[in-house]
Design an enzyme around this catalytic site. Structure first.
Site, mmCIF file in Angstrom:
data_model
loop_
_atom_site.group_PDB
_atom_site.id
_atom_site.type_symbol
_atom_site.label_atom_id
_atom_site.label_comp_id
_atom_site.label_asym_id
_atom_site.label_seq_id
_atom_site.Cartn_x
_atom_site.Cartn_y
_atom_site.Cartn_z
ATOM 1 N N LYS A 193 5.206 7.818 -8.792
ATOM 2 C CA LYS A 193 5.956 8.867 -8.084
ATOM 3 C C LYS A 193 7.428 8.850 -8.456
ATOM 4 C CE LYS A 193 4.922 7.811 -3.821
ATOM 5 N NZ LYS A 193 4.194 6.545 -4.100
ATOM 6 N N LYS A 246 0.828 -1.187 0.000
ATOM 7 C CA LYS A 246 0.000 0.000 0.000
ATOM 8 C C LYS A 246 0.873 1.251 0.000
ATOM 9 C CE LYS A 246 -3.171 2.433 3.126
ATOM 10 N NZ LYS A 246 -2.190 3.505 3.449
ATOM 11 N N ASP A 274 -1.830 -0.453 -4.074
ATOM 12 C CA ASP A 274 -3.232 -0.049 -4.144
ATOM 13 C C ASP A 274 -3.687 -0.299 -5.576
ATOM 14 O OD1 ASP A 274 -1.797 2.323 -2.293
ATOM 15 O OD2 ASP A 274 -3.555 1.387 -1.423
ATOM 16 N N LYS A 313 7.256 0.277 1.211
ATOM 17 C CA LYS A 313 7.713 -0.768 0.289
ATOM 18 C C LYS A 313 8.977 -0.355 -0.453
ATOM 19 C CE LYS A 313 4.737 0.629 -3.452
ATOM 20 N NZ LYS A 313 5.767 1.509 -3.974
#
Length: 291
Positions: free
Chosen positions: A45, A14, A131, A19
């Protein structure tokens, strides 16, 4: 799909669960041990490999493709700590297009450039947003790119909810050649009962927890330096935890098809734990009481 060179591992989690921090420290530990490692950031990102390359600027695959010129490997990669080859897939222009498109574009381009044949990696780590909002994020576990996946999760419900969704995707694609699950990596664990919650979830889904990374200022300090814990604090307890995690991932062939909880089952399980921890006093370790 061409023959896979080296172990290709997808690490999901998530957003905000840590992560990328976890993946980068695993890559650093593997490289430190002498392995040839590639880390491919599959998050829009484009910050997966920051601490491996000391925040050095790295053009993303999608940005390079948008320029319209022929793209070479040197244009979209940089050598980081101990030679880890860093690549970021990138994402679409904000507000336009599918965020998962960068993964497809990166995979296709890297295959065209014969990256794996030329670099001959021992390990390729794909850092993927957990996600799951579109099929693009399922590419690494769906199309035979990787043969194994790990999920980074805390004991918070939304992190476990995302992990359970990943289990659903893996259980759907694994029987037809997709990746199987290597296990769950517990990250950011802070309370005494956090580990017990995560262990109970993995037990209920016929999976396992492969490592526990507690919260620590060492991680925050290392990232402020623009480095992994392995590089910035090599003698710390956290560096030892990351090395053990990397070693376990490298050596394990214990892969499973998870059995995700249904929506109602997950909700009931979470409520049971909510009732349990509500009555616990601060600092009480639930695992010691057999919860």
């Amino acid at each position: 799909m061409a023959e896979r060179i080296g172990k290709h591992i997808a690490i999901y989690g998530k957003g905000g669960i840590g992560k990328s921090t976890t993946t980068s420290n695993i890559s650093a530990a593997l490289a430190e041990a002498g392995y040839k490692v590639i880390q491919i950031g599959c998050d829009p990102k484009s910050d997966s490999t920051n601490t491996l390359r000391g925040n050095t600027y790295l053009p993303t695959v999608l940005d390079s493709l948008r320029e319209g010129n022929r793209v070479h490997l040197d244009d979209i990669s940089i050598r980081g700590f101990k030679g880890v080859l860093c690549i970021e897939s990138g994402g679409p222009v904000p507000g336009v297009g599918c965020a998962g498109r960068g993964i497809n574009a990166a995979v296709n381009l890297l295959q065209e450039l014969r990256l794996f044949e030329e670099f001959k990696p021992d390990y390729v780590l794909y850092d993927v947003l957990g996600d799951v909002v579109c099929g693009g994020f399922a590419v690494p576990i769906r199309d035979g790119i990787t043969d194994r996946a790990y999920v980074v999760s805390s004991s918070d419900f939304m992190a476990i909810y995302a992990a359970n969704n990943l289990f659903k995707a893996i259980s759907k694609y694994a029987p037809s050649g997709g990746a199987k699950l290597g296990g769950v990596i517990g990250n950011g664990l802070s309370t005494g009962y956090s580990q017990a919650i995560l262990d109970d979830f993995t037990k209920r889904t016929d999976t396992k927890t492969v490592g526990y990374i507690p919260r620590s200022l060492v991680v925050s300090q290392s990232e402020l330096y623009g480095k992994t814990v392995i590089e910035a604090n090599p003698d710390s307890e956290h560096a030892k935890l990351y090395r053990k995690l990397a070693r376990d991932i490298a050596e394990s062939e214990d892969l499973v098809i998870p059995k995700p909880l249904g929506s109602a089952e997950l909700r009931d399980w979470a409520r049971e734990w909510g009732d349990r921890i509500y009555s616990l006093e601060s600092g009480f370790v639930g695992a010691q009481e057999g919860i």
